[in-house]
Design an enzyme around this catalytic site. Structure first.
Site, short mmCIF file in Angstrom:
data_model
loop_
_atom_site.label_atom_id
_atom_site.label_comp_id
_atom_site.label_asym_id
_atom_site.label_seq_id
_atom_site.Cartn_x
_atom_site.Cartn_y
_atom_site.Cartn_z
CB ALA A 1 -0.93 0.01 1.21
N GLY A 2 2.17 1.14 -0.09
CA GLY A 2 3.02 2.32 -0.05
C GLY A 2 3.19 2.89 1.35
CB SER B 1 7.30 1.79 4.65
OG SER B 1 8.63 1.32 4.56
CB SER B 2 4.45 -3.63 5.05
OG SER B 2 4.80 -3.97 3.72
CD GLU C 1 13.32 -2.38 1.55
OE1 GLU C 1 12.41 -2.16 0.76
OE2 GLU C 1 13.19 -2.27 2.79
CG ASP D 1 10.32 3.72 3.36
OD1 ASP D 1 9.87 4.87 3.25
OD2 ASP D 1 10.31 2.89 2.44
#
Length: 385
Positions: A126-127, A129-130, A163, A175
């Protein structure tokens, strides 16, 4: 719905013993400053209420094992075997963090293994940042449990390295910084070159404002091409203009940039330079005039992402335009783009009308029904029990 008690209970159910502790970290909304982080620029995110929880228990060996509510099988690896290419899929996030802690000076040579169980209510794709919520919760848990003594800015770098190197997504440090450094009712003004961070009060609630999040349900993945292509364009533009990073340029350099660069690269560069200026202007405007005055900057940011950086999608553009047409102070896409969520800042009493208008617009366009909810800036990563 998840919480610390749920994470602890799931750990106990899965591993047959109680955890030693539970840590959590939030997702984030980026108020403004998109794709500026990996260009050494300025960003202005805040933490959201939705979080990821990590329950942790000791082991007698040097194996790290991780299980989660969103995958059927646990993944385990010996601490001596941690490496960027040793793990994949969802486990690359938590196990990548364990590897990256060692890269930033954490001495893992005598660390005992751990069992982890992860739960989350941060929407995936969803944007919001899970991924950084997961990385930050694991980083904080392992740092404290292993007694590594790394500070939070360093833990943000740990998450970013995981990441970049293990997951393979060329993201910046925005993030993780938001997830680790945020405090209630504030946003983090971060200089991504110096990593100097200032917590700036937002006062949305005090000013009668609500931040609406519109999850378009168009999912994205930063490890795939669009994000990497935008980063490559920025690096090419900087090289052609003779600087190490676009941070070394300002909007006053746009005429020279246009003369040197092809049209597409110029537009990518123009977004970064103008977005950096908009972040600075947003912070100044908050200080001088309050949150009700930042709307035009949010609107301009979206136009730049749509037209110059070309990272929006029709659903996002419709959400933003509908919110703007129905009285929002300002609205923009948030996150890396190619899907995800839009945000709209609006007066409290407009929430029902704007929500209804967006849903109606999506139905008329035959788009998937969006998920729409409100957010208030929340606390960052913490130990919960």
């Amino acid at each position: 719905m998840s919480d610390a008690a749920t994470a602890a209970a799931r750990f106990t159910e899965y591993y047959g013993r109680a955890p030693a502790g539970v840590w959590s970290a939030p997702g984030r909304v980026n108020l403004i400053g998109e794709h500026t982080d990996y260009n050494d620029g300025f960003v202005f995110p805040f933490a959201i209420a939705e979080r990821t929880w990590v329950a942790l228990g000791d082991r007698a060996d040097r194996v790290i094992r991780v299980a989660t509510s969103f995958a059927p099988d646990a993944v385990e690896i010996h601490l001596d075997d941690l490496a960027p290419d040793a793990v994949s899929d969802w486990a690359a996030y938590p196990l990548g963090v364990a590897w990256a802690l060692g890269e930033f000076g954490g001495d893992l040579s005598h660390a005992r293994g751990v069992d982890l169980f992860i739960t989350s209510d941060v929407p995936v794709g969803a944007g919001l940042s899970s991924s950084a919520a997961l990385e930050s919760a694991v980083a904080l848990a392992l740092d404290e449990h292993w007694g590594l003594g790394l500070d939070r800015p360093t833990l943000a770098k740990v998450g970013q390295l995981a990441e970049n190197r293990v997951v393979g997504a060329p993201t910046g440090i925005l993030d993780q910084s938001a997830s680790l450094l945020s405090t209630l009712d504030s946003a983090v003004f971060l200089d991504c070159r110096s990593l100097d961070a200032e917590v700036i009060p937002l006062h949305f609630a005090a000013e009668g404002l609500t931040l609406l999040v519109i999850d378009t349900k168009v999912t994205h993945a930063h490890a795939t091409g669009g994000y990497a292509a935008r980063r490559a364009s920025c690096e090419a533009g900087a090289a052609a203009l003779g600087v190490s990073s676009l941070r070394d340029l300002d909007v006053d350099d746009l005429d020279r940039a246009q003369a040197v660069l092809d049209d597409e690269t110029f537009r990518r560069v123009r977004h970064i330079l103008t977005e950096n200026r908009r972040v600075l202007d947003t912070v100044r405007t908050l200080h001088e005039r309050g949150p009700g005055a930042i709307g035009p900057l949010l609107d301009a940011s979206h136009a730049s992402m749509r037209d110059d950086f070309e990272i929006t999608v029709p659903e996002i553009d419709l959400a933003v335009a509908t919110a703007q047409a129905n009285g929002a102070v300002g609205a923009r896409m948030t996150g890396g783009g190619f899907g995800g969520s839009a945000i709209a800042l609006l007066a409290d009493d407009l929430v029902p009308a704007v929500t209804r208008a967006v849903r109606d617009a999506f139905a008329e366009a035959d788009y998937r029904e969006p998920v729409i909810f409100t957010e208030q800036p929340s606390d960052g990563a913490r130990r919960d029990r």
